[in-house]
Design a protein around this motif. Sequence first.
Motif, short mmCIF file in Angstrom:
data_model
loop_
_atom_site.label_atom_id
_atom_site.label_comp_id
_atom_site.label_asym_id
_atom_site.label_seq_id
_atom_site.Cartn_x
_atom_site.Cartn_y
_atom_site.Cartn_z
N ASN A 214 0.78 -1.25 0.00
CA ASN A 214 0.00 0.00 0.00
C ASN A 214 0.81 1.30 0.00
O ASN A 214 0.21 2.38 0.11
N GLY A 216 2.29 2.46 -2.46
CA GLY A 216 2.12 3.10 -3.77
C GLY A 216 3.14 2.65 -4.81
O GLY A 216 3.47 3.39 -5.73
N LYS A 217 3.58 1.39 -4.71
CA LYS A 217 4.57 0.87 -5.67
C LYS A 217 3.96 0.80 -7.07
O LYS A 217 4.56 1.23 -8.05
N SER A 218 2.75 0.21 -7.13
CA SER A 218 2.11 0.08 -8.45
C SER A 218 1.76 1.46 -9.01
O SER A 218 1.88 1.69 -10.22
N SER A 219 1.37 2.36 -8.11
CA SER A 219 1.06 3.72 -8.57
C SER A 219 2.31 4.38 -9.14
O SER A 219 2.23 5.11 -10.13
N SER A 233 -5.03 -0.33 -5.72
CA SER A 233 -6.20 -0.24 -4.84
C SER A 233 -5.73 0.03 -3.44
O SER A 233 -4.54 -0.14 -3.12
N GLY A 237 -1.82 -5.81 -0.34
CA GLY A 237 -1.59 -7.07 -1.03
C GLY A 237 -2.27 -7.15 -2.39
O GLY A 237 -2.63 -8.22 -2.86
N THR A 238 -2.42 -5.99 -3.04
CA THR A 238 -3.08 -5.97 -4.36
C THR A 238 -2.19 -6.66 -5.40
O THR A 238 -2.65 -7.52 -6.15
N THR A 239 -0.92 -6.29 -5.44
CA THR A 239 -0.02 -6.87 -6.44
C THR A 239 0.50 -8.21 -5.92
O THR A 239 1.03 -8.28 -4.81
N GLY A 261 3.90 -6.27 -2.29
CA GLY A 261 4.28 -5.63 -1.03
C GLY A 261 4.81 -6.66 -0.04
O GLY A 261 4.27 -7.77 0.07
N ASN A 312 6.66 8.25 -0.75
CA ASN A 312 5.56 8.55 -1.67
C ASN A 312 4.44 9.27 -0.89
O ASN A 312 4.51 9.40 0.32
N LYS A 313 3.45 9.71 -1.60
CA LYS A 313 2.26 10.38 -1.04
C LYS A 313 2.62 11.68 -0.33
O LYS A 313 2.04 12.02 0.68
N ASP A 315 1.89 14.42 -1.22
CA ASP A 315 0.72 15.31 -1.29
C ASP A 315 -0.14 15.26 -0.02
O ASP A 315 -0.90 16.17 0.27
N ALA A 339 3.14 9.76 -6.44
CA ALA A 339 2.81 8.97 -7.62
C ALA A 339 1.43 9.37 -8.14
O ALA A 339 1.20 9.43 -9.35
N LEU A 340 0.56 9.69 -7.19
CA LEU A 340 -0.82 10.05 -7.56
C LEU A 340 -0.85 11.27 -8.47
O LEU A 340 -1.59 11.32 -9.45
N1 LIG Z 1 -2.57 10.47 -1.76
C1 LIG Z 1 -1.85 9.58 -2.44
N2 LIG Z 1 -2.28 8.32 -2.54
C2 LIG Z 1 -1.53 7.45 -3.25
C3 LIG Z 1 -0.32 7.84 -3.88
N3 LIG Z 1 0.20 6.75 -4.48
C4 LIG Z 1 -0.67 5.73 -4.25
N4 LIG Z 1 -1.70 6.14 -3.51
C5 LIG Z 1 -2.83 5.34 -3.05
O1 LIG Z 1 -2.36 4.32 -2.19
C6 LIG Z 1 -3.09 3.11 -2.36
C7 LIG Z 1 -2.17 1.97 -2.64
O2 LIG Z 1 -1.55 2.17 -3.90
P1 LIG Z 1 -0.85 0.98 -4.72
O3 LIG Z 1 -0.12 1.63 -5.81
O4 LIG Z 1 -1.83 -0.07 -5.06
O5 LIG Z 1 0.16 0.44 -3.62
P2 LIG Z 1 1.14 -0.81 -3.69
O6 LIG Z 1 2.35 -0.43 -2.93
O7 LIG Z 1 1.33 -1.25 -5.08
O8 LIG Z 1 0.33 -1.90 -2.88
P3 LIG Z 1 0.45 -3.51 -2.93
O9 LIG Z 1 0.38 -3.93 -4.35
O10 LIG Z 1 -0.74 -3.95 -2.16
O11 LIG Z 1 1.72 -3.88 -2.27
C8 LIG Z 1 -4.09 3.40 -3.47
O12 LIG Z 1 -5.33 3.74 -2.91
C9 LIG Z 1 -3.49 4.58 -4.20
O13 LIG Z 1 -4.45 5.39 -4.85
C10 LIG Z 1 0.08 9.20 -3.73
O14 LIG Z 1 1.12 9.64 -4.24
N5 LIG Z 1 -0.71 10.01 -3.01
#
Ligand SMILES: Nc1nc2c(ncn2[C@@H]2O[C@H](COP(=O)(O)OP(=O)(O)OP(=O)(O)O)[C@@H](O)[C@H]2O)c(=O)[nH]1
Length: 436
Positions: A214, A216-219, A233, A237-239, A261, A312-313, A315, A339-340
């Motif tokens: 969570n 934001g790796k995929s983002s 999402s 544990g999405t990816t 993750g 990340n995040k 913002d 990333a968002l």
């Molecule tokens: N505000 C904000 N939210 C973000 C940002 N990047 C990602 N998110 C949110 O964080 C959540 C997780 O993002 P993912 O990219 O799925 O995270 P991940 O690290 O790939 O998660 P896993 O695959 O579960 O390990 C989502 O709801 C995204 O929209 C960011 O830069 N800012």
Amino acid sequence: MATQAISIIRLSGEDSFKIINRSIRKDLNHENGTTLRNFYDPKGNLLDQVFLITFVNPNSFTGEDVVEINCHGGVLVTKRILETLIANGARMAERGEFSKRAFLNQKISLIQSQGINDLIEAKNDLALKISAKNMSGKTNVLINEVKSNIMDVISKIQTAIDYPEYEETDNVTPENIKDDIVVLHNGIKKIIDLSKRASFSKNGIKTAIIGVPNVGKSSLLNSFLNEDKAIVSNEQGTTRDIVEGEIAFSNFTLSLLDTAGIRKTENKIEQLGIEKSLQVAKDADLVLYLLDVKGDSKLIDVDKSKTIFVINKVDELSNEQRKNVENKFKEYSPVFVSALNSDIDSLIKRIEDKFNLNEIAKSDEAILTNADEIAKLTLAMSKVENALTNISNGFSIDLINIDLRTAFEELNELLGFNEIEDEILDNIFKKYCLGK
Ligand SMILES: Nc1nc2c(ncn2[C@@H]2O[C@H](COP(=O)(O)OP(=O)(O)OP(=O)(O)O)[C@@H](O)[C@H]2O)c(=O)[nH]1
Ligand SMILES: [Mg+2]
């Protein structure tokens, strides 16, 4: 084959003029030139109006007689012209055969031919720039300079061995030639260092994005690629499996790998994903480690020298919070991104700095991007290093000479001046795109 504006068919070899003359009404003069002609099939039917460029040996790319046929780019017309040429005695080129002939006729060196291949395959501007330089022969000149510097030292030693009675050779002692050899060594080392970093530019930097769920790796992957490639999402544990993507910047290409993750879990499939994540991080050239600002700073074990820590995040952080986070993770000097919001420029800049790619882009040094070439240069450097160790160990100049000679031979091999077995040569040129 696809329809294009024009097609260019090249004939190379001593029968080139004879073969083209069978398809046109009046024989070409055996000289360099250009001419517009009607081209006929073996039955005498007009196939196309073609523009011919002739090169007489040795003044051509291959060093042989060459006729270049520029015809209209339709698939059928190109095919019929090729068939006619084959009926008239030509054959299709083997992979890399034009370059191989150019090499065998000493029109280009191995570095130049590798440069042609790299130019065709270049994925970013830096790779293009390096390959153009290698293709042009400029890198040959630079490698030749290193070679002649080695030659100077060898000559000094050789003279001292052969003519010990000459007064000038009295000062040719291991200690006195040491400085020359140190300069040589540093020169080769610099080329290797730049070359290793530049080869990332050519091949793509294998980049693993890792961190807890969570963050934001995929983002981040999606933000690099500018598309929704990986599922994002707010569920942890999405990816589960690796998601790959490639993106070219001006000086480098990233081969990105988004991973599952990393956390403790009972879920078998997720566990497998996590094992893969750790393996990918191990194999990568670069790790982008997304830190969890909310969690503690207990980190997954990574090789710090190849890791950039990212928060990340950004913002979501107030100025106050950002300061706190900066403090908490001070020792990792993390880059802040969102990333968002596709706010990742600072990360791109950090990657460029880490590999010092700007220095390479501006460098006037010889830069090689092929693993074989770098290996040959590394072997040459190890011989020069041997020479230095032997000087420190008090060995005589004739022993030092042996290592320098081997280093010299390695450079010759790099340029392709030594005898190379046919099989190896075929292998070198086979990787070329068809006929080049
Ligand atoms: N505000 C904000 N939210 C973000 C940002 N990047 C990602 N998110 C949110 O964080 C959540 C997780 O993002 P993912 O990219 O799925 O995270 P991940 O690290 O790939 O998660 P896993 O695959 O579960 O390990 C989502 O709801 C995204 O929209 C960011 O830069 N800012
Ligand atoms: Mg993910």
